[in-house]
Design an enzyme around this catalytic site. Sequence first.
Site, short mmCIF file in Angstrom:
data_model
loop_
_atom_site.label_atom_id
_atom_site.label_comp_id
_atom_site.label_asym_id
_atom_site.label_seq_id
_atom_site.Cartn_x
_atom_site.Cartn_y
_atom_site.Cartn_z
N SER A 263 -53.74 14.75 -23.46
CA SER A 263 -52.79 15.41 -24.35
C SER A 263 -51.51 15.83 -23.65
O SER A 263 -50.44 15.86 -24.27
CB SER A 263 -53.44 16.62 -25.02
N HIS A 314 -49.85 21.17 -21.80
CA HIS A 314 -49.02 20.64 -22.88
C HIS A 314 -47.54 20.90 -22.61
O HIS A 314 -46.71 20.01 -22.77
CB HIS A 314 -49.43 21.26 -24.21
#
Length: 334
Positions: A263, A314
């Site tokens: 991610s 992230h």
Amino acid sequence: MNEKTIKIVIKGITQQYGYLLEDIRSRDDKSDLWTVSKDINGDSYRLIFISSQSLDGLKQYDIPEDKNNIYILFSEDEFSMESDTKALSINNLLEKPLIRVEIKDKKVNYCENVNLQVVQELASVMSNNNLQSNSEKISLADKPWVTIGIIAINVIMYLVTAYLSYVYAKGSMFNSDINVLVLLGAKVNELIAKGQYYRFISCMFLHGGIVHLGVNMYSLYSIGPMVEKVYGKAKYSAIYFTSGICASIFSYIFSTSVSIGASGAIFGLLGAVLVFAIKAKGKTGKGFIRSILSVIFINIFIGVTLPNIDNFAHIGGLIGGMLIAFLVSFKAEE
């Protein structure tokens, strides 16, 4: 692909609108120029079909000026249309009657001194279903092979993880065992501090379960091909891996938890799309920029509100993707 498309257009325009094929040979008598002609309201027009690949070859033809010559340039997409401008300038075609055809979205752009009837007839042929089925076929070279390869690596690593979790750790194949993840290269601060720096990369290809893998691979396949097309395969690879490494470094600095997953790199791709949208806002528009920003903020919000999500990774991936995207150019800028 352009040659096939041109042949289809020529066939359509001759059959539907009565254009006649012409034969213009090169000086060495080894090749033909794709041309058709027609009388419109008492004036004779010649349509000269060219592609990005055949632009430079025009110099080997003596094109007569006995008719109103209109050059029709076929480009794969909007980005290749931009890159064709330099070649048009070199061949002194920017000042001549010119129609640009963007094959992917079937756009027809034309300059002021082009006969509108020609434009209308060409646009009508471009909308033909037979042309659509042929021009939209994707060649092997155009497929998002880098994205497919990255997905394949992630899936293979999950199969290895699932097998070890089930056979040796006596766990479930649908949820990865933490000890197996550490063994295969998860981000573990203590081990990285001891010199196992490979974990900054290896953790990008590990996932905690089948749902974790599925969500990330779906996200990657949704955004990856677009970034790969816009930036090219080499720069796309640089963006992806730089983003993933930045995500791991941020996680190492700001989080002591074991961290895994793609991610962070995917957030980097979102950052690269945002940079592209800003750089090319004249083409993409403000609405596209707002859409990308909303996707980024929604995903960050989800990460903040749900447990066991490495938000530092992230953010690190997003920043890394934006930085590398600012440093490289996308295809239309080259």
